[in-house]
Every structure is written in C-alpha cells, then in structure tokens.
Design a protein around this motif. Structure first.
Motif, PDB file in Angstrom:
ATOM      1  N   ARG A 146     -36.580-107.875 -61.966  1.00  0.00           N
ATOM      2  CA  ARG A 146     -35.758-108.686 -62.486  1.00  0.00           C
ATOM      3  C   ARG A 146     -35.618-109.700 -62.206  1.00  0.00           C
ATOM      4  NH1 ARG A 146     -36.664-106.541 -67.608  1.00  0.00           N
ATOM      5  NH2 ARG A 146     -36.937-104.382 -67.267  1.00  0.00           N
TER       6      ARG A 146
ATOM      7  N   HIS B 161     -35.607-110.924 -67.980  1.00  0.00           N
ATOM      8  CA  HIS B 161     -37.387-111.146 -67.968  1.00  0.00           C
ATOM      9  C   HIS B 161     -37.850-110.661 -66.405  1.00  0.00           C
ATOM     10  CE1 HIS B 161     -36.292-114.746 -69.749  1.00  0.00           C
ATOM     11  NE2 HIS B 161     -37.078-114.579 -70.723  1.00  0.00           N
TER      12      HIS B 161
ATOM     13  N   ARG C 172     -43.770-114.939 -65.097  1.00  0.00           N
ATOM     14  CA  ARG C 172     -43.118-114.296 -65.985  1.00  0.00           C
ATOM     15  C   ARG C 172     -44.290-113.654 -67.253  1.00  0.00           C
ATOM     16  NH1 ARG C 172     -39.255-117.402 -70.025  1.00  0.00           N
ATOM     17  NH2 ARG C 172     -38.207-117.531 -67.660  1.00  0.00           N
TER      18      ARG C 172
ATOM     19  N   ASP D 243     -44.319-110.270 -69.827  1.00  0.00           N
ATOM     20  CA  ASP D 243     -43.810-109.309 -70.744  1.00  0.00           C
ATOM     21  C   ASP D 243     -45.234-107.836 -70.529  1.00  0.00           C
ATOM     22  OD1 ASP D 243     -43.124-108.505 -73.425  1.00  0.00           O
ATOM     23  OD2 ASP D 243     -43.885-110.171 -74.444  1.00  0.00           O
TER      24      ASP D 243
ATOM     25  N   ASP E 112     -41.347-122.944 -68.852  1.00  0.00           N
ATOM     26  CA  ASP E 112     -42.522-121.764 -68.637  1.00  0.00           C
ATOM     27  C   ASP E 112     -43.296-123.106 -68.914  1.00  0.00           C
ATOM     28  OD1 ASP E 112     -41.063-119.966 -69.342  1.00  0.00           O
ATOM     29  OD2 ASP E 112     -41.865-120.192 -71.610  1.00  0.00           O
TER      30      ASP E 112
END
Length: 305
Positions: free
Chosen positions: A62, A67, A78, A80, A296
């Motif tokens: 983490r 994230h 990353r 989700d 990103d």
C-alpha cells in the motif's frame, strides 16, 4: 516460542508469494505468481477473495496515498480491488522481456525496494531496485538469477538481499540518499536444506526466511546466527509475514510449483496459506512513498473471479 503451522486458506497456489498485512483492511494480501492471481484473506471472517492480475504478480503493498500497488512482469501497477482494475504506473526492465518482478519491501522512510529475476531461472539478469521519484533506480548490486527480498532492518540502516539459487543472504548498509555500501554475507543455507526464499524482519531485528524445498521457515539473529526453525508439512515454503492482533501471527505462503503428482499426493496442503503463533511480534509495513512523478499511463480491467 513457536506454534504449529495450520492451513488458514486453501488456495492451491502454484507459486504463493508476496504476503502483506494491511492495517487498513485488517486483511492479508498475497499472490499466486504463476496463477496470475491476487488474494485477500480476512481472518475475522475466515474468507478469501481472489482477483485476476494482468500477468505474474509478485507482490501487493500500500502507498501513502492509500492505493494498492502491485509488481507484475515488467511493471508496477495501481490496483483497485473494488472494480478489479489495474492502472500502469511505471514500466520496469521493459528491455528485459525474460525478467519479471519477484519480491519487495518498504523501508521505514517509505522507500520501495524490489527485485527482478529471470523467469526461466537461468540467466543472471535479476537486479535490486528502489523506487525514486516514481521511477525504478538500479541499486548497483551484482545481478543474480533469482532475487528475493529485500528486507530492511528496523532502524532502516541495513538491506537484506537474497540470492536464492546461490543459497546466500547478504546484508548491505544503507547510507545517505539510500546509497548502498559493500555487501557482506549474512548467512548461507547449507546444501540439502532448501533455498532461501522471501525474508522478513521482526520487531527484535531478527530475520525470517522461507526455505523453498526445505519444508520450513527459519529465524536468524541480527548477527546471522540460526536461532529458530519451524517445520511445515509442505516442501516449498516461500515467505512469512506478521499480521493479526499485535502483529504476532506469522502467515506463510507456499507453492505447488515443481511438485509432481506423487509429491502433491503426499503434500495435500501444498500451495495453501498457513499461520502460526510466532511468539514474537512483527513490524508494521510502512506505506510506499509513490513520488510526484509517478503518473497513470493506462489501465485495464480484470474483474474478480
């Protein structure tokens, strides 16, 4: 000091690895590298969730921003878990397509240290990196076939790096600006006792290592003396991490990789997640300092399965 290891999650991982106790969710995250899977174990409800990864996840950790980051073959993403989506953050060794990320740790200052390895387990192409400003920086340590770890001492001044096929664990001083000093041999695993896999440091500064092909985890004092040995009922023991109340439960990942049908019949718990009372506390895992330049660069969805 030591309880008897018992299976807490039956997942049949081909290559279970990368365990991480997440104080945010009170869950243990871990991966199946060869199964392209990420797992989350909730000990309070004795439940396991599984997600598909883009390719060969080596670890889950983490960040300071909250994230989850995942090291895969050739990149850091990353992740989700709500949607099962992976967003590419930075490529790693895109000039070495035969390599993949393997193991990682976070130092007390938030530095992510991680290793790569030859996925074919032949070439001396595995290196140790740190994440600096969102980009991987080569540590300068000599390449090996299979890196494991690193792990970092509680004071943040020593990096422990494993050369798995060489059966050696090295200790390396960490200086200013995370520059490394000359490595010194910490310990060498004797022939026939298996190969040192993932290392973890406990609150007393002692180092634990899984033994792939060695049926056990071991504990070493800060000066490299063997002071503990915990047998497991499966040969391929990969990595231990501390979690649960007071970080006093040792969770251990294992692997089915390399076991033929007769070996699997004799080791029905191979590839499962184990736990035992370690008799000593671990250390909380710091959050990764992602770095302002980490942005990103794309995303892909891989829903839970």
């Amino acid at each position: 000091m030591l309880g008897r290891p018992a299976v807490v999650a039956s997942v049949d991982a081909t290559l279970g690895e990368g365990p991480f106790w997440d104080d945010v969710t009170a869950r243990l995250w871990f991966v199946d590298i060869k199964g392209d899977a990420i797992f989350s174990f909730d000990p309070a409800h004795n439940s396991v969730a599984r997600w598909s990864a883009p390719t060969a996840p080596g670890w889950v950790l983490r960040s300071e921003a909250g994230h989850l980051l995942v090291g895969t073959k050739g990149a850091i993403h990353r992740f989700d878990p709500a949607g099962g989506d992976f967003t590419l953050l930075t490529p790693v060794e895109d000039d070495r397509p035969g390599n993949r990320l393997n193991d990682a740790t976070v130092a007390p200052d938030g530095t992510l240290w991680f290793g790569t390895m030859d996925d074919g387990e032949v070439e001396h192409s595995g290196r140790i990196y740190r994440l600096d400003g969102g980009a991987p920086v080569d540590s300068g340590l000599a390449p090996v076939v299979i890196t494991n770890g690193p792990a970092v001492s509680p004071d943040g001044r020593t990096l422990y790096v494993t050369d798995t096929l060489g059966r050696r664990i090295w200790c390396v001083p960490i200086g200013g600006a995370n520059q490394l000093g000359p490595p010194e041999l910490f310990t060498e695993i004797e022939e026939g006792a298996g190969y040192p896999d993932g290392p973890t440091v406990d609150a007393e500064g002692c180092l634990w290592t899984g033994l792939f092909g060695g049926w056990a985890v071991r504990r070493y004092s800060p000066d490299g003396q063997l002071i503990g040995h915990v047998p497991l009922p499966t040969a391929n023991v990969t990595k231990l991490v501390f979690g649960g109340d007071g970080l006093r439960t040792a969770f251990v990942t294992t692997a089915r990789k390399g076991l033929d049908d007769s070996a699997l019949a004799a080791q029905p718990d191979a590839g499962h997640l184990f736990a035992f009372d370690a008799g000593v506390a671990g250390l909380p895992t710091p959050r990764i300092r992602e770095g302002a330049t980490m942005t990103d660069t794309g995303s892909s969805g891989h829903p839970a399965s």
